[in-house]
Design a protein around this motif. Structure first.
Motif, PDB file in Angstrom:
ATOM      1  N   VAL A   1      47.073  57.211 -16.834  1.00  0.00           N
ATOM      2  CA  VAL A   1      46.808  56.543 -15.355  1.00  0.00           C
ATOM      3  C   VAL A   1      48.184  55.698 -14.788  1.00  0.00           C
ATOM      4  CG1 VAL A   1      45.298  54.787 -14.538  1.00  0.00           C
ATOM      5  CG2 VAL A   1      44.376  56.193 -16.171  1.00  0.00           C
ATOM      6  N   TYR A   2      48.170  55.781 -13.599  1.00  0.00           N
ATOM      7  CA  TYR A   2      49.163  54.977 -13.082  1.00  0.00           C
ATOM      8  C   TYR A   2      49.037  53.988 -11.991  1.00  0.00           C
ATOM      9  CZ  TYR A   2      51.346  59.335 -14.627  1.00  0.00           C
ATOM     10  OH  TYR A   2      51.875  60.406 -15.518  1.00  0.00           O
ATOM     11  N   LEU A   3      49.821  52.940 -11.718  1.00  0.00           N
ATOM     12  CA  LEU A   3      49.579  52.050 -10.871  1.00  0.00           C
ATOM     13  C   LEU A   3      50.909  51.835 -10.169  1.00  0.00           C
ATOM     14  CD1 LEU A   3      47.434  49.826  -9.737  1.00  0.00           C
ATOM     15  CD2 LEU A   3      48.894  48.312 -11.202  1.00  0.00           C
ATOM     16  N   GLN A   4      50.802  52.461  -9.052  1.00  0.00           N
ATOM     17  CA  GLN A   4      52.145  52.249  -8.088  1.00  0.00           C
ATOM     18  C   GLN A   4      52.106  51.028  -7.424  1.00  0.00           C
ATOM     19  OE1 GLN A   4      54.860  54.235  -7.603  1.00  0.00           O
ATOM     20  NE2 GLN A   4      55.789  52.494  -6.440  1.00  0.00           N
ATOM     21  N   MET A   5      52.976  50.084  -7.518  1.00  0.00           N
ATOM     22  CA  MET A   5      52.917  48.726  -6.767  1.00  0.00           C
ATOM     23  C   MET A   5      54.080  48.657  -5.723  1.00  0.00           C
ATOM     24  SD  MET A   5      51.886  46.326 -10.095  1.00  0.00           S
ATOM     25  CE  MET A   5      53.521  46.554 -10.955  1.00  0.00           C
ATOM     26  N   ASN A   6      54.031  48.331  -4.734  1.00  0.00           N
ATOM     27  CA  ASN A   6      54.912  48.214  -3.637  1.00  0.00           C
ATOM     28  C   ASN A   6      54.906  46.787  -3.093  1.00  0.00           C
ATOM     29  OD1 ASN A   6      55.496  51.131  -4.046  1.00  0.00           O
ATOM     30  ND2 ASN A   6      53.978  51.468  -2.548  1.00  0.00           N
TER      31      ASN A   6
ATOM     32  N   ASP B   1      46.511  47.020  -0.225  1.00  0.00           N
ATOM     33  CA  ASP B   1      47.510  47.758   0.960  1.00  0.00           C
ATOM     34  C   ASP B   1      48.691  47.955   0.301  1.00  0.00           C
ATOM     35  OD1 ASP B   1      45.955  45.743   3.662  1.00  0.00           O
ATOM     36  OD2 ASP B   1      45.637  47.697   2.796  1.00  0.00           O
ATOM     37  N   ARG B   2      48.846  47.327  -1.094  1.00  0.00           N
ATOM     38  CA  ARG B   2      50.197  47.676  -1.616  1.00  0.00           C
ATOM     39  C   ARG B   2      50.123  48.403  -2.991  1.00  0.00           C
ATOM     40  NH1 ARG B   2      52.236  42.910  -3.521  1.00  0.00           N
ATOM     41  NH2 ARG B   2      49.935  42.248  -3.887  1.00  0.00           N
ATOM     42  N   PHE B   3      49.166  48.489  -3.425  1.00  0.00           N
ATOM     43  CA  PHE B   3      48.916  49.132  -4.885  1.00  0.00           C
ATOM     44  C   PHE B   3      48.016  50.483  -4.566  1.00  0.00           C
ATOM     45  CE2 PHE B   3      49.230  45.070  -7.809  1.00  0.00           C
ATOM     46  CZ  PHE B   3      50.512  44.713  -7.022  1.00  0.00           C
TER      47      PHE B   3
ATOM     48  N   GLY C   1      60.287  44.766  -3.825  1.00  0.00           N
ATOM     49  CA  GLY C   1      60.572  45.888  -4.478  1.00  0.00           C
ATOM     50  C   GLY C   1      59.297  46.720  -4.836  1.00  0.00           C
ATOM     51  N   SER C   2      59.551  47.600  -5.776  1.00  0.00           N
ATOM     52  CA  SER C   2      58.291  48.672  -6.319  1.00  0.00           C
ATOM     53  C   SER C   2      58.467  48.739  -7.591  1.00  0.00           C
ATOM     54  CB  SER C   2      58.426  50.016  -5.585  1.00  0.00           C
ATOM     55  OG  SER C   2      57.977  49.677  -4.176  1.00  0.00           O
ATOM     56  N   LEU C   3      57.278  48.746  -8.537  1.00  0.00           N
ATOM     57  CA  LEU C   3      57.305  49.419  -9.719  1.00  0.00           C
ATOM     58  C   LEU C   3      56.156  50.388  -9.995  1.00  0.00           C
ATOM     59  CD1 LEU C   3      57.645  46.078 -11.893  1.00  0.00           C
ATOM     60  CD2 LEU C   3      59.439  47.843 -12.001  1.00  0.00           C
ATOM     61  N   ARG C   4      56.185  51.281 -10.985  1.00  0.00           N
ATOM     62  CA  ARG C   4      55.147  52.138 -11.388  1.00  0.00           C
ATOM     63  C   ARG C   4      54.786  51.848 -12.847  1.00  0.00           C
ATOM     64  NH1 ARG C   4      54.013  58.674 -11.127  1.00  0.00           N
ATOM     65  NH2 ARG C   4      55.240  58.814 -12.932  1.00  0.00           N
ATOM     66  N   LEU C   5      53.662  51.274 -13.012  1.00  0.00           N
ATOM     67  CA  LEU C   5      53.109  51.413 -14.326  1.00  0.00           C
ATOM     68  C   LEU C   5      52.354  52.739 -14.955  1.00  0.00           C
ATOM     69  CD1 LEU C   5      51.552  47.757 -14.194  1.00  0.00           C
ATOM     70  CD2 LEU C   5      53.905  48.354 -14.592  1.00  0.00           C
ATOM     71  N   SER C   6      52.517  52.753 -15.874  1.00  0.00           N
ATOM     72  CA  SER C   6      51.785  53.929 -16.582  1.00  0.00           C
ATOM     73  C   SER C   6      50.889  53.484 -17.764  1.00  0.00           C
ATOM     74  CB  SER C   6      52.820  54.874 -17.010  1.00  0.00           C
ATOM     75  OG  SER C   6      53.721  55.652 -16.287  1.00  0.00           O
ATOM     76  N   CYS C   7      49.984  54.316 -18.152  1.00  0.00           N
ATOM     77  CA  CYS C   7      48.980  53.802 -19.149  1.00  0.00           C
ATOM     78  C   CYS C   7      48.697  55.092 -19.810  1.00  0.00           C
ATOM     79  CB  CYS C   7      47.859  53.480 -18.567  1.00  0.00           C
ATOM     80  SG  CYS C   7      46.656  52.872 -19.989  1.00  0.00           S
TER      81      CYS C   7
ATOM     82  N   GLY D   1      41.117  51.416 -15.401  1.00  0.00           N
ATOM     83  CA  GLY D   1      41.158  50.423 -14.568  1.00  0.00           C
ATOM     84  C   GLY D   1      42.637  49.450 -14.932  1.00  0.00           C
ATOM     85  N   TRP D   2      42.792  48.735 -13.868  1.00  0.00           N
ATOM     86  CA  TRP D   2      44.088  47.921 -14.255  1.00  0.00           C
ATOM     87  C   TRP D   2      43.707  46.142 -13.962  1.00  0.00           C
ATOM     88  CZ3 TRP D   2      48.976  49.111 -16.372  1.00  0.00           C
ATOM     89  CH2 TRP D   2      48.990  50.540 -16.395  1.00  0.00           C
TER      90      TRP D   2
END
Length: 122
Positions: free
Chosen positions: A77-82, A64-66, A14-20, A33-34
């Motif tokens: 700032v965002y971190l898209q995690m797939n 390759d995934r984030f 699955g995927s999640l998108r983190l926000s800061c 940074g994350w």
């Protein structure tokens, strides 16, 4: 102040998108940074993004995934995690670098959020 959100429980693949979100101080001229810390492990670098040219850096196991991105107008700032894996389970921290140029070294980051939990079930 840096406040992370978007963590939660997700199944493997699955995927999640983190926000800061930054408040009380403008981080728009700082690299961001994350990092993450899994139970029983040291905190590790995940990704960073420069302010100056938007260049990005990733840990090899995640590049390759984030995807890290930023919206300076929103001070976020965002971190898209797939394609999440159980080994991605950790507390994810947002941090502001001392400078405009992204760095992978934890010591270069002097402001930290409280973290958001990401749990990936198998």
């Amino acid at each position: 102040q840096l406040v992370e959100s978007g963590g939660g429980l997700v199944q493997a693949g699955g995927s999640l998108r983190l926000s800061c979100a930054a408040s009380g101080r403008t981080f728009s001229r700082h690299a961001m940074g994350w990092f993450r810390q899994a139970p029983g492990k040291e905190r590790e670098f995940v990704a960073a993004i420069s302010w100056s040219d938007g260049s990005t850096y990733y840990a090899n196991s995640m590049k390759d995934r984030f995807t890290i991105s930023r919206d300076n107008a929103k001070n976020t700032v965002y971190l898209q995690m797939n394609t999440l894996k159980p080994e991605d389970t950790a507390v994810y921290y947002c941090a502001a670098d001392k400078s405009m140029v992204a760095d992978t070294r934890e010591k270069q980051f002097d402001h930290w959020g409280q973290g958001t939990q990401v749990t990936v079930s198998s």
